[in-house]
Structure formats: structure tokens, C-alpha cells
Motif scaffolding. Structure first.
Motif, PDB file in Angstrom:
ATOM      1  N   TRP A  42       0.826  -1.207   0.000  1.00 22.45           N
ATOM      2  CA  TRP A  42       0.000   0.000   0.000  1.00 22.45           C
ATOM      3  C   TRP A  42       0.862   1.260   0.000  1.00 22.45           C
ATOM      4  O   TRP A  42       0.601   2.207  -0.735  1.00 22.45           O
ATOM      5  CB  TRP A  42      -0.918  -0.010   1.225  1.00 22.45           C
ATOM      6  CG  TRP A  42      -1.655   1.274   1.432  1.00 22.45           C
ATOM      7  CD1 TRP A  42      -2.747   1.713   0.749  1.00 22.45           C
ATOM      8  CD2 TRP A  42      -1.337   2.294   2.381  1.00 22.45           C
ATOM      9  NE1 TRP A  42      -3.128   2.943   1.226  1.00 22.45           N
ATOM     10  CE2 TRP A  42      -2.273   3.326   2.230  1.00 22.45           C
ATOM     11  CE3 TRP A  42      -0.334   2.425   3.341  1.00 22.45           C
ATOM     12  CZ2 TRP A  42      -2.238   4.471   2.999  1.00 22.45           C
ATOM     13  CZ3 TRP A  42      -0.317   3.574   4.110  1.00 22.45           C
ATOM     14  CH2 TRP A  42      -1.255   4.575   3.933  1.00 22.45           C
ATOM     15  N   ARG A  43       1.915   1.252   0.819  1.00 21.32           N
ATOM     16  CA  ARG A  43       2.799   2.425   0.887  1.00 21.32           C
ATOM     17  C   ARG A  43       3.538   2.635  -0.433  1.00 21.32           C
ATOM     18  O   ARG A  43       3.692   3.769  -0.890  1.00 21.32           O
ATOM     19  CB  ARG A  43       3.787   2.229   2.032  1.00 21.32           C
ATOM     20  CG  ARG A  43       4.610   3.435   2.282  1.00 21.32           C
ATOM     21  CD  ARG A  43       5.399   3.312   3.555  1.00 21.32           C
ATOM     22  NE  ARG A  43       6.220   4.496   3.683  1.00 21.32           N
ATOM     23  CZ  ARG A  43       7.400   4.514   4.231  1.00 21.32           C
ATOM     24  NH1 ARG A  43       7.890   3.411   4.740  1.00 21.32           N
ATOM     25  NH2 ARG A  43       8.090   5.616   4.298  1.00 21.32           N
ATOM     26  N   THR A  44       3.978   1.569  -1.065  1.00 20.64           N
ATOM     27  CA  THR A  44       4.662   1.681  -2.348  1.00 20.64           C
ATOM     28  C   THR A  44       3.716   2.194  -3.427  1.00 20.64           C
ATOM     29  O   THR A  44       4.081   3.060  -4.218  1.00 20.64           O
ATOM     30  CB  THR A  44       5.237   0.318  -2.762  1.00 20.64           C
ATOM     31  OG1 THR A  44       6.136  -0.128  -1.743  1.00 20.64           O
ATOM     32  CG2 THR A  44       5.978   0.419  -4.074  1.00 20.64           C
TER      33      THR A  44
ATOM     34  N   ARG B 210       1.085   4.039  -3.005  1.00 21.40           N
ATOM     35  CA  ARG B 210       0.797   5.445  -2.719  1.00 21.40           C
ATOM     36  C   ARG B 210       1.942   6.343  -3.155  1.00 21.40           C
ATOM     37  O   ARG B 210       1.735   7.417  -3.695  1.00 21.40           O
ATOM     38  CB  ARG B 210       0.538   5.603  -1.223  1.00 21.40           C
ATOM     39  CG  ARG B 210      -0.077   6.912  -0.874  1.00 21.40           C
ATOM     40  CD  ARG B 210      -0.473   6.932   0.581  1.00 21.40           C
ATOM     41  NE  ARG B 210       0.096   8.144   1.123  1.00 21.40           N
ATOM     42  CZ  ARG B 210       0.478   8.308   2.354  1.00 21.40           C
ATOM     43  NH1 ARG B 210       0.364   7.330   3.195  1.00 21.40           N
ATOM     44  NH2 ARG B 210       0.960   9.440   2.758  1.00 21.40           N
ATOM     45  N   ARG B 211       3.173   5.892  -2.953  1.00 16.52           N
ATOM     46  CA  ARG B 211       4.343   6.673  -3.342  1.00 16.52           C
ATOM     47  C   ARG B 211       4.438   6.779  -4.863  1.00 16.52           C
ATOM     48  O   ARG B 211       4.790   7.825  -5.390  1.00 16.52           O
ATOM     49  CB  ARG B 211       5.611   6.038  -2.782  1.00 16.52           C
ATOM     50  CG  ARG B 211       6.847   6.873  -3.050  1.00 16.52           C
ATOM     51  CD  ARG B 211       8.089   6.253  -2.456  1.00 16.52           C
ATOM     52  NE  ARG B 211       7.955   6.104  -1.030  1.00 16.52           N
ATOM     53  CZ  ARG B 211       8.663   5.270  -0.304  1.00 16.52           C
ATOM     54  NH1 ARG B 211       9.544   4.485  -0.883  1.00 16.52           N
ATOM     55  NH2 ARG B 211       8.509   5.197   0.988  1.00 16.52           N
TER      56      ARG B 211
END
Length: 122
Positions: free
Chosen positions: A55-57, A59-60
Motif C-alpha cells: 500500500w505504501r509503495t 501510494r508513493r
């Protein structure tokens, strides 16, 4: 007692790779403890960590696809000369086109709009 000479390069900064290795070892220990307590808890914690990382990747990546910020260069025309730059935005329906908005100093409440194919430089 002799004085130590100061380092001309300044104090050494800690390595980012060393910090990453420390975090990887700590994460491995946390997962090892989770698996030792209960196999299901270990699997669930591993799935949760992988989901969070994905999820963080994602979003980035979506943030990095934004257009570059406008720079100081802009197209020049006879009406734009000497005017204050109000804003720069990409044109939605035509890729590579930019909308420049300027405000003339002699005419309040008026905005001059200039559309150009030259991107602003950062």
C-alpha cells in the motif's frame, strides 16, 4: 595531552544501508517471535506487513506521477511582458501543454491566460 585535529570533512554521517540492515534484523526478530508464539499469528503478521508495504509503495508511485512544479521560466508574449506570474498548471486534455496565468499591474481584477507547449523549468 596533545589536541586532536578536527576532521576537515566534518563528522561522519551514519550509513543508510546500516540503518536498513538494523531494521531488517529487528523485523526478522519480531516475525520470529510471532511464529514462535503461534504459527497463525506469524502468518497474519507477515501478511499484514506485506499489505502495508504494498500500500505504501503504491501510494508513493501515484504521488510521483504528478506533473513537475512550475519553474521561473515562462513563455513571453507582448501581453505577458512585465506581469506578475499568478500560476502555472498542466492542460488536462492535451498532454504537454501548460496554462500560464499572469496579473497585469495596471489593470486590477484582470488575469491574462497564455497556453504554451513549453514546459516550465524547475
Amino acid at each position: 595531552m596533545p589536541k586532536q585535529k578536527p576532521n576537515p570533512e566534518g563528522p561522519e554521517a551514519p550509513s543508510r544501508a546500516a540503518g536498513g540492515c538494523v531494521l531488517a534484523v529487528l523485523a526478522g526478530l519480531v516475525f520470529a517471535v510471532a511464529f514462535a508464539v503461534d504459527e497463525a499469528a506469524g502468518v497474519l503478521s507477515l501478511v499484514a506487513a506485506a499489505t502495508f508495504a504494498l500500500w505504501r509503495t503504491a501510494r508513493r508511485v501515484s504521488d510521483s506521477s504528478a506533473p513537475p512544479p512550475p519553474g521561473v521560466d515562462r513563455p513571453s508574449c507582448s501581453e505577458c511582458a512585465g506581469q506578475e506570474l499568478v500560476g502555472v498548471a498542466p492542460l488536462d486534455n492535451q498532454k504537454g501543454m501548460w496554462i500560464y496565468k499572469t496579473a497585469p499591474t495596471d489593470r486590477p481584477n484582470h488575469t491574462h491566460i497564455h497556453v504554451s507547449a513549453t514546459p516550465p523549468r524547475a
